[in-house]
Design an enzyme around this catalytic site. Sequence first.
Site, PDB file in Angstrom:
ATOM      1  N   PRO A  53       0.888  -1.087   0.107  1.00 53.51           N
ATOM      2  CA  PRO A  53      -0.046  -0.146   0.158  1.00 53.51           C
ATOM      3  C   PRO A  53       0.696   1.217  -0.004  1.00 53.51           C
ATOM      4  CG  PRO A  53      -0.079  -0.981   2.258  1.00 53.51           C
ATOM      5  CD  PRO A  53       0.494  -2.004   1.209  1.00 53.51           C
ATOM      6  N   ASP A  54       0.321   2.428  -0.602  1.00 47.88           N
ATOM      7  CA  ASP A  54       1.002   3.555  -0.663  1.00 47.88           C
ATOM      8  C   ASP A  54       0.529   4.053   0.940  1.00 47.88           C
ATOM      9  OD1 ASP A  54      -1.027   5.570  -2.603  1.00 47.88           O
ATOM     10  OD2 ASP A  54      -1.421   4.943  -0.743  1.00 47.88           O
ATOM     11  N   PHE A  55       0.935   5.500   1.304  1.00 50.04           N
ATOM     12  CA  PHE A  55       0.789   6.034   2.372  1.00 50.04           C
ATOM     13  C   PHE A  55      -0.510   6.931   2.459  1.00 50.04           C
ATOM     14  CE2 PHE A  55       4.986   4.869   4.167  1.00 50.04           C
ATOM     15  CZ  PHE A  55       5.497   4.720   3.242  1.00 50.04           C
ATOM     16  N   ARG A  56      -0.713   7.627   1.645  1.00 48.48           N
ATOM     17  CA  ARG A  56      -1.900   8.723   1.505  1.00 48.48           C
ATOM     18  C   ARG A  56      -3.104   8.452   0.731  1.00 48.48           C
ATOM     19  NH1 ARG A  56       3.280  10.526   2.364  1.00 48.48           N
ATOM     20  NH2 ARG A  56       3.809  11.469   4.145  1.00 48.48           N
ATOM     21  N   ASN A 127      10.979   5.225  -1.836  1.00 48.42           N
ATOM     22  CA  ASN A 127      10.538   3.835  -1.450  1.00 48.42           C
ATOM     23  C   ASN A 127      11.673   3.076  -0.564  1.00 48.42           C
ATOM     24  OD1 ASN A 127       8.308   4.515  -2.772  1.00 48.42           O
ATOM     25  ND2 ASN A 127       8.645   3.366  -4.546  1.00 48.42           N
ATOM     26  N   ASP A 129      10.988  -0.470  -0.187  1.00 47.25           N
ATOM     27  CA  ASP A 129      10.855  -1.747  -0.462  1.00 47.25           C
ATOM     28  C   ASP A 129      12.057  -2.539  -1.570  1.00 47.25           C
ATOM     29  OD1 ASP A 129       8.646  -0.571  -2.868  1.00 47.25           O
ATOM     30  OD2 ASP A 129      10.356  -0.880  -2.961  1.00 47.25           O
ATOM     31  N   HIS A 146      14.557   7.951   1.191  1.00 47.16           N
ATOM     32  CA  HIS A 146      14.359   7.707   2.927  1.00 47.16           C
ATOM     33  C   HIS A 146      14.887   6.487   3.158  1.00 47.16           C
ATOM     34  CE1 HIS A 146      10.760  10.541   1.754  1.00 47.16           C
ATOM     35  NE2 HIS A 146      11.986  11.303   1.956  1.00 47.16           N
TER      36      HIS A 146
HETATM   37  N1  APR Z   1      -0.451   4.453 -10.014  1.00 46.09           N
HETATM   38  C1  APR Z   1      -0.116   5.523 -10.068  1.00 46.09           C
HETATM   39  N2  APR Z   1      -0.105   6.578  -9.088  1.00 46.09           N
HETATM   40  C2  APR Z   1      -0.503   5.898  -8.005  1.00 46.09           C
HETATM   41  C3  APR Z   1      -0.807   4.607  -7.856  1.00 46.09           C
HETATM   42  C4  APR Z   1      -0.710   3.869  -9.165  1.00 46.09           C
HETATM   43  N3  APR Z   1      -1.165   2.556  -9.047  1.00 46.09           N
HETATM   44  N4  APR Z   1      -1.276   4.147  -6.564  1.00 46.09           N
HETATM   45  C5  APR Z   1      -1.018   5.548  -5.898  1.00 46.09           C
HETATM   46  N5  APR Z   1      -0.615   6.382  -6.756  1.00 46.09           N
HETATM   47  C6  APR Z   1      -0.308   7.800  -6.322  1.00 46.09           C
HETATM   48  C7  APR Z   1      -1.308   8.311  -5.297  1.00 46.09           C
HETATM   49  O1  APR Z   1      -2.205   9.038  -6.064  1.00 46.09           O
HETATM   50  C8  APR Z   1      -0.286   9.470  -4.682  1.00 46.09           C
HETATM   51  O2  APR Z   1      -0.265  10.669  -5.506  1.00 46.09           O
HETATM   52  O3  APR Z   1       0.858   7.865  -5.727  1.00 46.09           O
HETATM   53  C9  APR Z   1       1.101   8.874  -4.684  1.00 46.09           C
HETATM   54  C10 APR Z   1       1.594   8.139  -3.105  1.00 46.09           C
HETATM   55  O4  APR Z   1       1.670   8.939  -2.459  1.00 46.09           O
HETATM   56  P1  APR Z   1       1.963   8.907  -0.951  1.00 46.09           P
HETATM   57  O5  APR Z   1       1.322   7.650  -0.535  1.00 46.09           O
HETATM   58  O6  APR Z   1       2.130  10.152  -0.309  1.00 46.09           O
HETATM   59  O7  APR Z   1       3.399   8.203  -0.914  1.00 46.09           O
HETATM   60  P2  APR Z   1       4.902   8.903  -1.046  1.00 46.09           P
HETATM   61  O8  APR Z   1       4.599  10.071  -1.924  1.00 46.09           O
HETATM   62  O9  APR Z   1       5.779   8.040  -1.618  1.00 46.09           O
HETATM   63  O10 APR Z   1       5.112   9.545   0.394  1.00 46.09           O
HETATM   64  C11 APR Z   1       6.303  10.082   0.665  1.00 46.09           C
HETATM   65  O11 APR Z   1       5.877  10.162   2.928  1.00 46.09           O
HETATM   66  O12 APR Z   1       5.394   9.042   4.765  1.00 46.09           O
HETATM   67  C12 APR Z   1       6.345   9.414   4.129  1.00 46.09           C
HETATM   68  O13 APR Z   1       8.564   8.246   4.230  1.00 46.09           O
HETATM   69  C13 APR Z   1       7.138   8.064   3.653  1.00 46.09           C
HETATM   70  O14 APR Z   1       8.482   7.791   1.771  1.00 46.09           O
HETATM   71  C14 APR Z   1       6.982   8.306   2.175  1.00 46.09           C
HETATM   72  C15 APR Z   1       6.879   9.690   1.797  1.00 46.09           C
END
Ligand code: APR
Length: 385
Positions: A53-56, A127, A129, A146
């Site tokens: 999963p992503d974060f937000r 990332n 991972d 990170h």
């Molecule tokens: N395809 C395209 N975009 C996607 C997909 C997908 N399958 N899934 C998610 N996204 C987009 C989301 O819309 C969002 O804009 O990817 C982005 C993910 O954002 P975050 O969840 O905030 O992740 P990230 O930007 O990597 O967070 C940055 O925050 O908490 C800290 O250390 C943590 O490295 C992380 C940092």
Amino acid sequence: MGNESSTSVDEATRPITLYARSIEAVAQYIQEKDIKNIVVMTGAGISTSAGIPDFRSPDTGLYANLARLKLPYAEAVFDISYFRNNPYPFYTLAHELYPGKYRPTVTHSFISLLHKKGRLLKLFTQNIDCLEREAGVPGDKIVEAHGSFATQRCIECKTEFPGDRMKEMIQKKEVPRCIGKTCTGLVKPDIVFFGEALPESFHRNRSLPAKAELVIVMGTSLTVQPFASLPSFVREETPRVLINLERVGSLGSRLDDVLLLGDCDEGVRKFADALGWRDELEELWASTNPNKNKKDAYEAPPKTRQERLDEEIEKLTKDIDATLKVTAEANERIRAELEKSATQKPPPSSNPSTDTPSAPTTSSYFGLSHVYPHLKADKLEKPSL
Ligand code: APR
């Protein structure tokens, strides 16, 4: 630093470098100018299709699902001062996220393909991972801004902790302690927590976006500084491509910005099609399949949203056709039966004028005539009692 704003470029204004603001124009630029200095910037969004999963993202993001860990606030799981007091939420999460369980996505393979074609200057990733490495991107081409799970150490005396023991303890959800003689500090993977400095490699390479001939930003919300500032270090005339579910940062505000809003795996496939690299990309991604040596290892690329929709519509129409066909056949059969019984003489016991169905009697058709009025008595064998 360019004049960053989040307003969109007026469609009428022409790009400086590209012939159009399209992925086809970017592909043509790469090939005609033999572009070799591409900088890629990524976040958790490029690993979501791997199952991480992503974060937000609302609902599916980690921060939306960490409530079960009873954190004072979601980001506490990556906060160094919180970790010092309570390392258990992080190690619960580490158990789920630890590398080795997940396969790189086709987006990771696209970055690896850029490297194989000698066109990747540097990948900046947020990332942890390590899927970029598993996809074939060499360590010297990656800035893990990170940190990552690749190494770990005591947060007090910085003594390194052995990798195999770390893997074992994370799998058992145990919290590792320092192996130093006198130190009992907590051990943490070299992931950058809130409140910690970014690795030296980030600062050493942060001048590269200004040297890039093309920048590709994928799967990040560009929320966390200083990573989020990287796209603004790019020269004004350098094309920037955003492949992301949503518009983020200042991407889209410059004359040579190209936005591919949507799933990143679909976006890189579209990019590869424009470059004529699609077969190579699918082959490279297939090589990351852990079952690749099995005879039926080749997996057709996952269907696009449109393909899945078309398939669903086709299935639905097939179902409807089948239902209509059965109905038509049944109607035909009933019509034939009705015609047949209409041409037969009524049985002696019933009165055709009233045509009220007579109660079945044993002398007529062993009591089944009301079920098979069209069959003659001799057709109805006497049930064996
Ligand atoms: N395809 C395209 N975009 C996607 C997909 C997908 N399958 N899934 C998610 N996204 C987009 C989301 O819309 C969002 O804009 O990817 C982005 C993910 O954002 P975050 O969840 O905030 O992740 P990230 O930007 O990597 O967070 C940055 O925050 O908490 C800290 O250390 C943590 O490295 C992380 C940092």
